[in-house]
Design a protein around this motif. Structure first.
Motif, PDB file in Angstrom:
ATOM      1  N   GLU A  25       0.786  -1.266  -0.153  1.00 40.15           N
ATOM      2  CA  GLU A  25      -0.003   0.022  -0.068  1.00 40.15           C
ATOM      3  C   GLU A  25       0.820   1.083  -0.123  1.00 40.15           C
ATOM      4  O   GLU A  25       0.542   2.275  -0.721  1.00 40.15           O
ATOM      5  CB  GLU A  25      -0.793   0.052   1.220  1.00 40.15           C
ATOM      6  N   ILE A  40      -8.201   8.370  -5.763  1.00 45.19           N
ATOM      7  CA  ILE A  40      -7.894   7.117  -5.786  1.00 45.19           C
ATOM      8  C   ILE A  40      -9.050   6.200  -4.864  1.00 45.19           C
ATOM      9  O   ILE A  40      -9.389   6.640  -3.971  1.00 45.19           O
ATOM     10  CB  ILE A  40      -6.611   7.143  -5.015  1.00 45.19           C
ATOM     11  N   LEU A  42     -10.180   2.070  -4.080  1.00 44.59           N
ATOM     12  CA  LEU A  42      -9.645   0.622  -3.741  1.00 44.59           C
ATOM     13  C   LEU A  42     -10.918  -0.298  -4.129  1.00 44.59           C
ATOM     14  O   LEU A  42     -11.903   0.070  -3.119  1.00 44.59           O
ATOM     15  CB  LEU A  42      -8.900   0.625  -2.481  1.00 44.59           C
ATOM     16  N   TYR A  47      -6.327  -0.686  -7.217  1.00 48.69           N
ATOM     17  CA  TYR A  47      -6.373   0.838  -7.067  1.00 48.69           C
ATOM     18  C   TYR A  47      -6.490   1.388  -8.420  1.00 48.69           C
ATOM     19  O   TYR A  47      -5.934   1.107  -9.416  1.00 48.69           O
ATOM     20  CB  TYR A  47      -4.956   1.056  -6.423  1.00 48.69           C
TER      21      TYR A  47
END
Length: 129
Positions: A25, A40, A42, A47
């Motif tokens: 990460e 961004i 997830l 991602y």
């Protein structure tokens, strides 16, 4: 006592997987920051980010490989279509419609925000001729 002999290696294995995942990460976030990415998201170990030049999808598996990222440049995107909690990035060439990238999200809100971000970047980018 015998139970502990089996439990300790399993606990160490889970600890190693957690440590490796958290280090991935940090590497991904540093990579996205370097590429000037925003928005961004997830979803299911992927991602998805709106970056300076295009949309990037990074698959976060145990071993991280930035060379296998999926990147779609804004100049190649004709339009963005929302289908449920997914976005289809349509390209300019009809022959490539089968291979149009799709990005998936966990919620309706994330999908709409990402679509708006990509649409804003598409308007700025010049279309391909």
């Amino acid at each position: 006592m015998v139970f502990l002999v089996f439990l300790i290696p399993v606990a160490l294995l889970f600890g190693a997987i957690y440590w490796l995942d958290s280090s991935n990460e940090a590497k991904i976030m540093a990579y996205l920051e370097q590429r000037q990415c925003t928005n961004i998201s997830l979803h299911r170990a992927e991602y998805i980010a709106v970056c300076k030049d295009g949309v990037i999808v990074i698959k976060d598996f145990v071993f991280l490989d930035f060379d296998s990222n999926e990147e779609t440049l804004y100049k190649d995107i004709a339009s963005v279509e929302k289908v449920g909690n997914a976005l289809v990035l349509h390209n300019y060439e009809k022959e490539l419609s089968e291979a149009e990238p799709k990005v998936y999200f966990g919620s309706e809100k994330e999908t709409v925000e990402f679509q708006q971000s990509v649409n804003a970047k598409i308007k700025i980018a010049k279309p391909r001729k």
